[in-house]
Motif scaffolding. Structure first.
Motif, PDB file in Angstrom:
ATOM      1  N   GLY A   1      41.194 -37.868  -5.095  1.00 24.37           N
ATOM      2  CA  GLY A   1      42.594 -37.643  -5.424  1.00 24.37           C
ATOM      3  C   GLY A   1      42.933 -37.737  -6.887  1.00 24.37           C
ATOM      4  O   GLY A   1      44.117 -37.698  -7.251  1.00 24.37           O
ATOM      5  N   GLN A   2      41.935 -37.871  -7.755  1.00 27.54           N
ATOM      6  CA  GLN A   2      42.204 -37.924  -9.188  1.00 27.54           C
ATOM      7  C   GLN A   2      42.294 -36.514  -9.771  1.00 27.54           C
ATOM      8  O   GLN A   2      41.769 -35.554  -9.204  1.00 27.54           O
ATOM      9  N   MET A   3      42.954 -36.407 -10.912  1.00 27.01           N
ATOM     10  CA  MET A   3      42.965 -35.156 -11.661  1.00 27.01           C
ATOM     11  C   MET A   3      42.135 -35.377 -12.920  1.00 27.01           C
ATOM     12  O   MET A   3      42.366 -36.329 -13.676  1.00 27.01           O
ATOM     13  N   VAL A   4      41.167 -34.496 -13.129  1.00 32.91           N
ATOM     14  CA  VAL A   4      40.154 -34.727 -14.151  1.00 32.91           C
ATOM     15  C   VAL A   4      40.167 -33.583 -15.159  1.00 32.91           C
ATOM     16  O   VAL A   4      40.280 -32.406 -14.784  1.00 32.91           O
ATOM     17  N   THR A   5      40.056 -33.938 -16.417  1.00 35.27           N
ATOM     18  CA  THR A   5      39.867 -32.945 -17.460  1.00 35.27           C
ATOM     19  C   THR A   5      38.546 -33.229 -18.174  1.00 35.27           C
ATOM     20  O   THR A   5      37.931 -34.284 -17.968  1.00 35.27           O
ATOM     21  N   PHE A   6      38.099 -32.306 -18.968  1.00 37.26           N
ATOM     22  CA  PHE A   6      36.886 -32.482 -19.767  1.00 37.26           C
ATOM     23  C   PHE A   6      37.287 -32.604 -21.227  1.00 37.26           C
ATOM     24  O   PHE A   6      38.039 -31.763 -21.738  1.00 37.26           O
ATOM     25  N   GLY A   7      36.774 -33.649 -21.876  1.00 40.22           N
ATOM     26  CA  GLY A   7      37.003 -33.815 -23.301  1.00 40.22           C
ATOM     27  C   GLY A   7      35.730 -33.519 -24.059  1.00 40.22           C
ATOM     28  O   GLY A   7      34.660 -34.044 -23.733  1.00 40.22           O
ATOM     29  N   ILE A   8      35.822 -32.658 -25.043  1.00 45.78           N
ATOM     30  CA  ILE A   8      34.637 -32.266 -25.806  1.00 45.78           C
ATOM     31  C   ILE A   8      34.303 -33.352 -26.822  1.00 45.78           C
ATOM     32  O   ILE A   8      35.170 -33.771 -27.602  1.00 45.78           O
ATOM     33  N   VAL A   9      33.060 -33.798 -26.793  1.00 49.49           N
ATOM     34  CA  VAL A   9      32.620 -34.826 -27.743  1.00 49.49           C
ATOM     35  C   VAL A   9      32.690 -34.244 -29.152  1.00 49.49           C
ATOM     36  O   VAL A   9      31.998 -33.279 -29.476  1.00 49.49           O
ATOM     37  N   ALA A  10      33.546 -34.803 -29.995  1.00 53.29           N
ATOM     38  CA  ALA A  10      33.805 -34.248 -31.326  1.00 53.29           C
ATOM     39  C   ALA A  10      32.632 -34.525 -32.265  1.00 53.29           C
ATOM     40  O   ALA A  10      32.099 -35.636 -32.297  1.00 53.29           O
ATOM     41  N   ASP A  11      32.251 -33.499 -33.025  1.00 52.22           N
ATOM     42  CA  ASP A  11      31.194 -33.686 -34.018  1.00 52.22           C
ATOM     43  C   ASP A  11      31.696 -33.475 -35.441  1.00 52.22           C
ATOM     44  O   ASP A  11      30.915 -33.482 -36.394  1.00 52.22           O
TER      45      ASP A  11
ATOM     46  N   ILE B   1      42.314 -35.835 -26.840  1.00 53.19           N
ATOM     47  CA  ILE B   1      42.591 -36.716 -25.711  1.00 53.19           C
ATOM     48  C   ILE B   1      42.123 -38.114 -26.090  1.00 53.19           C
ATOM     49  O   ILE B   1      40.950 -38.316 -26.441  1.00 53.19           O
ATOM     50  N   GLN B   2      43.036 -39.081 -26.027  1.00 56.96           N
ATOM     51  CA  GLN B   2      42.676 -40.482 -26.239  1.00 56.96           C
ATOM     52  C   GLN B   2      42.344 -41.103 -24.885  1.00 56.96           C
ATOM     53  O   GLN B   2      43.111 -40.976 -23.920  1.00 56.96           O
ATOM     54  N   HIS B   3      41.177 -41.755 -24.789  1.00 58.46           N
ATOM     55  CA  HIS B   3      40.785 -42.326 -23.500  1.00 58.46           C
ATOM     56  C   HIS B   3      40.498 -43.811 -23.636  1.00 58.46           C
ATOM     57  O   HIS B   3      40.281 -44.348 -24.729  1.00 58.46           O
ATOM     58  N   GLY B   4      40.492 -44.502 -22.487  1.00 58.23           N
ATOM     59  CA  GLY B   4      40.156 -45.918 -22.456  1.00 58.23           C
ATOM     60  C   GLY B   4      38.671 -46.136 -22.638  1.00 58.23           C
ATOM     61  O   GLY B   4      37.880 -45.192 -22.745  1.00 58.23           O
TER      62      GLY B   4
ATOM     63  N   LYS C   1      47.499 -31.040 -32.312  1.00 54.60           N
ATOM     64  CA  LYS C   1      46.570 -30.742 -33.404  1.00 54.60           C
ATOM     65  C   LYS C   1      46.937 -31.575 -34.633  1.00 54.60           C
ATOM     66  O   LYS C   1      48.069 -31.516 -35.115  1.00 54.60           O
ATOM     67  N   PRO C   2      45.995 -32.358 -35.154  1.00 57.73           N
ATOM     68  CA  PRO C   2      46.314 -33.278 -36.257  1.00 57.73           C
ATOM     69  C   PRO C   2      46.053 -32.640 -37.621  1.00 57.73           C
ATOM     70  O   PRO C   2      45.440 -31.577 -37.729  1.00 57.73           O
ATOM     71  N   ASP C   3      46.532 -33.304 -38.667  1.00 48.46           N
ATOM     72  CA  ASP C   3      46.091 -32.923 -40.010  1.00 48.46           C
ATOM     73  C   ASP C   3      44.712 -33.527 -40.249  1.00 48.46           C
ATOM     74  O   ASP C   3      44.180 -34.277 -39.415  1.00 48.46           O
ATOM     75  N   LEU C   4      44.106 -33.228 -41.384  1.00 51.36           N
ATOM     76  CA  LEU C   4      42.720 -33.633 -41.619  1.00 51.36           C
ATOM     77  C   LEU C   4      42.569 -35.147 -41.626  1.00 51.36           C
ATOM     78  O   LEU C   4      41.608 -35.687 -41.062  1.00 51.36           O
ATOM     79  N   GLU C   5      43.512 -35.864 -42.245  1.00 46.21           N
ATOM     80  CA  GLU C   5      43.394 -37.325 -42.332  1.00 46.21           C
ATOM     81  C   GLU C   5      43.407 -37.961 -40.943  1.00 46.21           C
ATOM     82  O   GLU C   5      42.602 -38.855 -40.641  1.00 46.21           O
ATOM     83  N   ARG C   6      44.318 -37.481 -40.078  1.00 40.36           N
ATOM     84  CA  ARG C   6      44.362 -38.031 -38.721  1.00 40.36           C
ATOM     85  C   ARG C   6      43.119 -37.651 -37.927  1.00 40.36           C
ATOM     86  O   ARG C   6      42.605 -38.452 -37.143  1.00 40.36           O
TER      87      ARG C   6
ATOM     88  N   GLN D   1      40.172 -37.235 -39.057  1.00 41.92           N
ATOM     89  CA  GLN D   1      39.095 -38.128 -39.495  1.00 41.92           C
ATOM     90  C   GLN D   1      39.227 -39.501 -38.849  1.00 41.92           C
ATOM     91  O   GLN D   1      38.230 -40.122 -38.466  1.00 41.92           O
ATOM     92  N   GLY D   2      40.471 -39.959 -38.692  1.00 41.33           N
ATOM     93  CA  GLY D   2      40.707 -41.243 -38.033  1.00 41.33           C
ATOM     94  C   GLY D   2      40.334 -41.211 -36.564  1.00 41.33           C
ATOM     95  O   GLY D   2      39.749 -42.168 -36.032  1.00 41.33           O
ATOM     96  N   TYR D   3      40.633 -40.093 -35.886  1.00 42.40           N
ATOM     97  CA  TYR D   3      40.255 -39.958 -34.484  1.00 42.40           C
ATOM     98  C   TYR D   3      38.737 -39.979 -34.323  1.00 42.40           C
ATOM     99  O   TYR D   3      38.200 -40.619 -33.395  1.00 42.40           O
ATOM    100  N   LEU D   4      38.040 -39.306 -35.215  1.00 37.68           N
ATOM    101  CA  LEU D   4      36.585 -39.253 -35.136  1.00 37.68           C
ATOM    102  C   LEU D   4      35.989 -40.645 -35.344  1.00 37.68           C
ATOM    103  O   LEU D   4      35.054 -41.057 -34.645  1.00 37.68           O
ATOM    104  N   ALA D   5      36.559 -41.376 -36.274  1.00 37.91           N
ATOM    105  CA  ALA D   5      36.060 -42.725 -36.565  1.00 37.91           C
ATOM    106  C   ALA D   5      36.355 -43.694 -35.426  1.00 37.91           C
ATOM    107  O   ALA D   5      35.575 -44.618 -35.159  1.00 37.91           O
ATOM    108  N   ALA D   6      37.478 -43.504 -34.731  1.00 34.22           N
ATOM    109  CA  ALA D   6      37.865 -44.418 -33.656  1.00 34.22           C
ATOM    110  C   ALA D   6      36.882 -44.368 -32.491  1.00 34.22           C
ATOM    111  O   ALA D   6      36.641 -45.380 -31.818  1.00 34.22           O
ATOM    112  N   GLY D   7      36.333 -43.220 -32.203  1.00 38.84           N
ATOM    113  CA  GLY D   7      35.302 -43.108 -31.176  1.00 38.84           C
ATOM    114  C   GLY D   7      35.801 -42.888 -29.763  1.00 38.84           C
ATOM    115  O   GLY D   7      34.993 -42.662 -28.853  1.00 38.84           O
TER     116      GLY D   7
END
Length: 489
Positions: free
Chosen positions: A143-153, A162-165, A181-186, A188-194
């Motif tokens: 009964g869950q709804m699932v999406t696929f998030g692409i591992v960012a490189d 997509i921010q996940h737990g 869609k973020p600007d470049l600084e954000r 970069q922050g998303y990529l670093a957050a993991g």
């Protein structure tokens, strides 16, 4: 009872950033951009060979009514059998498209698990994709709804995120939020957050679960789609939702209509989950993305078609008809079609859509269609024109025929170049072979048919005071198109 996995292929979109190759009448999903098959054909065959306990159903496609014969022909070429094609009378984005697909899926008493896939994505690693689909399939069963998030490189600014737990459950993670869609600084922050993934636009959900969510979040869309499907007409493999009802549906995406609301509405009992996907995914949204998925030479150039380069680096050359050459270019895309040429800095490929908007504003038909026009019976190419004349190359598929028709303002000369033509010309029915010809006087009722097993090719010379495609009166048509009206052949 074994749950079925139903591929739902969403064929909308015009791909304006891939102009001049992609246009409204023949958008990118119908082109072979990443290999020998079209992107639609690759999508339709992507799940073939999936293992495990997944029972794969024949695909269900949702497409613009104007593209119906393109879709049917490409499925036939890819040997896809028993597919159903839902025809949108007008585009309303992905949420209504998936809703009519779900209503169609449950109409016979089934309740399959749907995998919603845009028709214009590339996935290079099919095995990895199958493994991720199995994970999502198992989650959707409960009964869950699932999406696929692409591992960012890389810190990409052209995608939503997509921010996940951080707690994994059966290969999935809890969706916490969606980010535009973020600007470049954000970025970069998303990529670093993991714990941020690119939003792929791929979804897995049981049909009844999707309908429950739509009733809760967007009852206006659900109601319009339900009325449209209740009034649907069935025509061969085509299902035609009732146009007025579907047209009354608001436009919304799967993300906005449902997926983003689920984490904020736990009482509904539908969890939003995400599967990290690392399978060579690309939405080929612009020319730099196509360059990235193609093979490169030693200097980083991707060459498609008849092209030659000297001293170029990290560039894309695409030729559809003529020879394309480049000297000393770096990070440039050169794209040639028979009626337009694009030269663009690969750092500015997102701006190609502004060229299309300019053409649309000033009434340029090149924003809408190619010189080569596809019809249900084959295609034609307007190879020359001038005052009071036009020359077309016409190819008719085996067993196919044009409508029985006449013209008020033009006469036509037909010369058979290849194959055999059956010609209705007034009261006469003629069989013409190669190098034979006939003349269709102004006002004569006529039809062209290919009775053979090979494509029929003719050269047509039109002459008259008006040569527009709307100078036609249609009396009979094999393809269910309106008769005695003004419309293309």
């Amino acid at each position: 009872m074994t749950d079925q996995l139903l591929p739902v292929i969403l064929c909308g979109g015009s791909g304006t950033r891939l102009w001049p190759l992609s246009r409204e009448t023949y958008p990118k999903q119908f082109h072979a951009l990443a290999g020998d098959s079209s992107m639609l054909q690759d999508t339709a065959t992507r799940l073939q060979g999936i293992s495990g306990d997944v029972a794969l159903a024949a695909p269900l496609l949702v497409c613009n009514i104007e593209h119906r014969f393109l879709v049917a022909t490409q499925l036939q070429q890819a040997h896809i059998e028993n597919a159903k094609i839902l025809l949108e009378p007008t585009g309303r984005n992905t949420a209504p498209a998936l809703t009519i697909a779900a209503l169609q899926a449950v109409s016979a008493g089934a309740d399959p698990i749907m995998l919603a896939m845009p028709a214009d994505h590339v996935i290079a690693d099919r095995k990895a994709f199958h493994e991720s689909v199995q994970v999502a399939f198992n989650a959707a069963r409960s009964g869950q709804m699932v999406t696929f998030g692409i591992v960012a490189d890389r810190p990409e600014t052209g995608y939503g995120y997509i921010q996940h737990g951080t707690i994994e459950q059966g290969g999935t993670f809890e969706v916490q939020s969606f980010v535009e869609k973020p600007d470049l600084e954000r970025a970069q922050g998303y990529l670093a957050a993991g714990n941020y993934l690119w939003n792929s636009g791929l979804f897995v959900v049981r049909a009844s679960v999707w309908l429950t969510a739509m009733k809760a979040f967007r009852p206006d869309i659900f109601g319009a789609c339900e009325r449209a499907m209740n009034g649907a007409q069935h025509d061969m493999d085509f299902v035609r939702p009732e146009a007025t009802a579907f047209g009354a549906s608001p436009s919304d995406s799967i993300d906005y209509a449902v997926m983003e609301r689920l984490p904020k509405t736990p009482g509904l009992g539908i969890q939003a989950r995400v599967v990290p996907l690392k399978a060579g995914w690309s939405d080929v949204g612009a020319w730099d993305a196509l360059w990235a998925v193609r093979e490169h030479d030693a200097d980083g150039n991707a060459i498609i078609g008849n092209a030659v380069q000297h001293g170029c680096t990290n560039s894309l050359f695409l030729s559809s008809s003529r020879l394309v050459t480049g000297v000393g270019l770096d990070n440039i895309a050169v794209v040639e079609t028979p009626d337009a040429i694009l030269v663009v800095d690969m750092r500015r490929t997102q701006d190609v859509k502004k060229i299309v908007a300019h053409l649309q504003t000033y009434g340029q038909a090149l924003a809408h269609s190619h010189r080569k026009v596809h019809r249900p019976w084959g295609w034609y190419d307007s190879i020359d024109y001038g005052e009071r004349f036009q020359v077309k190359r016409i190819v008719v598929n085996p067993g196919a025929s044009l409508s029985l028709q006449m013209h008020h303002h033009r006469a036509e000369h037909w010369v058979v170049v290849k194959g055999t033509a059956e010609v209705t010309n007034g009261d006469q029915v003629l069989l013409l072979g190669e190098n034979e010809s006939t003349f269709i006087p102004l006002g004569h009722v006529h039809r062209l048919r290919n009775p053979g097993k090979l494509p029929l090719e003719i050269v047509e010379v039109q002459s008259g005071s008006y040569l527009g495609e709307d100078d036609i009166v249609r009396f009979e048509d094999t393809y269910g198109r309106v008769v005695t009206t003004t419309a293309g052949a």
